[in-house]
Design an enzyme around this catalytic site. Structure first.
Site, PDB file in Angstrom:
ATOM      1  CE  LYS A 153      -3.721   4.635   0.560  1.00 12.66           C
ATOM      2  NZ  LYS A 153      -2.287   4.557   0.888  1.00 12.66           N
TER       3      LYS A 153
ATOM      4  CG  ASP B 140      -1.809   1.223   1.268  1.00 15.15           C
ATOM      5  OD1 ASP B 140      -2.865   1.166   0.624  1.00 15.15           O
ATOM      6  OD2 ASP B 140      -1.451   2.242   1.895  1.00 15.15           O
TER       7      ASP B 140
ATOM      8  CG  HIS C 292      -4.558   9.694   0.179  1.00 13.52           C
ATOM      9  ND1 HIS C 292      -3.214   9.631  -0.080  1.00 13.52           N
ATOM     10  CD2 HIS C 292      -4.690   9.260   1.454  1.00 13.52           C
ATOM     11  CE1 HIS C 292      -2.581   9.162   0.978  1.00 13.52           C
ATOM     12  NE2 HIS C 292      -3.457   8.940   1.928  1.00 13.52           N
TER      13      HIS C 292
ATOM     14  CE1 TYR D  33       0.598   7.901   2.458  1.00 15.52           C
ATOM     15  CE2 TYR D  33       1.048   5.635   1.862  1.00 15.52           C
ATOM     16  CZ  TYR D  33       0.229   6.572   2.451  1.00 15.52           C
ATOM     17  OH  TYR D  33      -0.952   6.165   3.028  1.00 15.52           O
TER      18      TYR D  33
HETATM   19  P1  NAD Z   1       0.675   1.312  11.968  1.00 15.45           P
HETATM   20  O1  NAD Z   1      -0.502   1.229  12.850  1.00 15.45           O
HETATM   21  O2  NAD Z   1       0.896   0.262  10.948  1.00 15.45           O
HETATM   22  O3  NAD Z   1       1.942   1.434  12.919  1.00 15.45           O
HETATM   23  C1  NAD Z   1       3.238   1.470  12.411  1.00 15.45           C
HETATM   24  C2  NAD Z   1       4.223   1.691  13.538  1.00 15.45           C
HETATM   25  O4  NAD Z   1       4.002   0.743  14.568  1.00 15.45           O
HETATM   26  C3  NAD Z   1       5.670   1.476  13.083  1.00 15.45           C
HETATM   27  O5  NAD Z   1       6.212   2.658  12.574  1.00 15.45           O
HETATM   28  C4  NAD Z   1       6.349   1.026  14.355  1.00 15.45           C
HETATM   29  O6  NAD Z   1       6.693   2.136  15.144  1.00 15.45           O
HETATM   30  C5  NAD Z   1       5.247   0.258  15.076  1.00 15.45           C
HETATM   31  N1  NAD Z   1       5.286  -1.195  14.853  1.00 15.45           N
HETATM   32  C6  NAD Z   1       5.101  -1.870  13.688  1.00 15.45           C
HETATM   33  N2  NAD Z   1       5.155  -3.202  13.908  1.00 15.45           N
HETATM   34  C7  NAD Z   1       5.393  -3.369  15.217  1.00 15.45           C
HETATM   35  C8  NAD Z   1       5.563  -4.511  16.024  1.00 15.45           C
HETATM   36  N3  NAD Z   1       5.485  -5.746  15.527  1.00 15.45           N
HETATM   37  N4  NAD Z   1       5.793  -4.308  17.340  1.00 15.45           N
HETATM   38  C9  NAD Z   1       5.862  -3.069  17.886  1.00 15.45           C
HETATM   39  N5  NAD Z   1       5.706  -1.947  17.154  1.00 15.45           N
HETATM   40  C10 NAD Z   1       5.469  -2.098  15.830  1.00 15.45           C
HETATM   41  O7  NAD Z   1       0.642   2.781  11.344  1.00 15.45           O
HETATM   42  P2  NAD Z   1       0.732   3.508   9.943  1.00 15.45           P
HETATM   43  O8  NAD Z   1       2.027   3.360   9.277  1.00 15.45           O
HETATM   44  O9  NAD Z   1       0.216   4.874  10.225  1.00 15.45           O
HETATM   45  O10 NAD Z   1      -0.356   2.755   9.060  1.00 15.45           O
HETATM   46  C11 NAD Z   1      -0.076   1.651   8.243  1.00 15.45           C
HETATM   47  C12 NAD Z   1      -0.279   1.986   6.794  1.00 15.45           C
HETATM   48  O11 NAD Z   1      -1.585   2.496   6.550  1.00 15.45           O
HETATM   49  C13 NAD Z   1       0.621   3.110   6.288  1.00 15.45           C
HETATM   50  O12 NAD Z   1       1.955   2.709   6.117  1.00 15.45           O
HETATM   51  C14 NAD Z   1      -0.097   3.477   5.017  1.00 15.45           C
HETATM   52  O13 NAD Z   1       0.191   2.530   3.994  1.00 15.45           O
HETATM   53  C15 NAD Z   1      -1.546   3.382   5.449  1.00 15.45           C
HETATM   54  N6  NAD Z   1      -2.105   4.687   5.846  1.00 15.45           N
HETATM   55  C16 NAD Z   1      -3.085   5.232   5.079  1.00 15.45           C
HETATM   56  C17 NAD Z   1      -3.633   6.456   5.404  1.00 15.45           C
HETATM   57  C18 NAD Z   1      -4.726   7.014   4.557  1.00 15.45           C
HETATM   58  O14 NAD Z   1      -5.088   8.186   4.732  1.00 15.45           O
HETATM   59  N7  NAD Z   1      -5.285   6.262   3.636  1.00 15.45           N
HETATM   60  C19 NAD Z   1      -3.174   7.164   6.523  1.00 15.45           C
HETATM   61  C20 NAD Z   1      -2.171   6.592   7.308  1.00 15.45           C
HETATM   62  C21 NAD Z   1      -1.654   5.350   6.975  1.00 15.45           C
END
Ligand code: NAD
Length: 274
Positions: free
Chosen positions: A76, A46, A109, A51
């Protein structure tokens, strides 16, 4: 290596229930992170024009040598590119940066209701879809009221709505509306961005009970709700840990304990204002 089961979208296409998100991964690190994810068994990636890592993401995909038809790539449209003509051009630019000739899923998005261009934008998406260059089309951060308007004014029901979703923000109204309309719910920030959520005592207790990490418990909760989840990490051990959630099950008490954690608390912006 766990194999990720698919969900079936409303157009019959399969989408892996767990994917790899790359928000905040710098372009020059995306290639390695995506390569690690693909080696670890992820088949869904994704990204987004916003990004600024579509180039690195595309390189990671190319370097994997995995057949294109085994992968599910989402990108997106950035809000500043909404509108019919701009969306068509922005899509071409995304494909070019990714080095692909189609994407599996193209999403608007954010709805940006104040600018009121998402209907025209989605009509461009319908053309991209009809041309076979996005196998599925959908939206992100749409509230039920935005979806209702979109569905009335266009012909292809979105396959997916990607929304912020984690135990502190369980989005029950949106999930119920999506289920009624046949729209798949995809959760972003599924781990609550790794902040306080993974230390919540109820989640830590369930993790100890199953001999799993808190992140695995939260991801398993998403899977058992029937949603798609796209956790992000750049740490190889965590990338592997996060996909290793298909060989155990939460029992009804675990699911209920996590469901009780809802606080309707957003980490990201309110879509009514974006
Ligand atoms: P997430 O909830 O996936 O959290 C990621 C963070 O959690 C990492 O940076 C790390 O600090 C921690 N983490 C990851 N794995 C872990 C583990 N096993 N143990 C402990 N900590 C851990 O948050 P995110 O990156 O905000 O969201 C995931 C994805 O969603 C993004 O990368 C993106 O692709 C998507 N996203 C989309 C939108 C949108 O507006 N459509 C907005 C935000 C994110």
């Amino acid at each position: 290596m766990s194999k990720v089961p698919p969900i079936i979208l409303n157009n019959g296409i399969e989408m892996p229930q767990l994917g790899f998100g790359v928000w905040q991964v710098p372009d020059d690190e995306a290639e390695r992170a995506v390569a690690t994810a693909l080696e670890s068994g992820y088949r869904s990636i994704d990204t987004a024009a916003l990004y600024e890592n579509e180039v690195g993401t595309g390189k990671g995909i190319a370097a994997s040598g995995i057949d294109r038809d085994q992968l599910f790539v989402t990108t997106k449209l950035m809000s500043t590119d909404q509108g019919y003509d701009r969306a068509l051009r922005a899509f071409d630019a995304s494909l070019e940066r990714l080095g692909l000739d189609y994407v599996d899923l193209y999403l608007i998005h954010w709805p940006v209701p104040s600018e009121d261009r998402y209907i025209d934008t989605y009509k461009a998406f319908e053309k991209i879809h009809a041309d076979g260059r996005a196998k599925s089309i959908g939206v992100s951060n749409f509230l039920p009221e935005h979806l209702e308007r979109l569905i009335d004014a266009t012909s292809v029901i979105p396959a997916v709505n990607q929304i912020e979703l984690h135990p502190h923000l369980q989005q029950r109204a949106s999930r119920a509306y999506h289920a009624e309309q046949g729209i798949a719910t995809e959760g972003w920030s599924p781990l609550g961005q790794g902040k306080g959520l993974l230390e919540v005592p109820a989640i830590v207790a369930i993790a100890q009970k199953h001999g799993r990490s808190p992140a695995q418990i939260v991801l398993r909760w998403h899977i058992q709700l029937g949603n798609v989840a796209i956790p992000k990490s750049v740490t190889p051990a965590r990338i592997k840990e996060n996909i290793n959630v298909f060989d155990f099950e939460l029992d009804p008490e675990d699911m209920a304990a996590i469901s009780a954690l809802n606080e309707d608390r957003r980490l990201g912006p309110d879509p009514a204002e974006m």
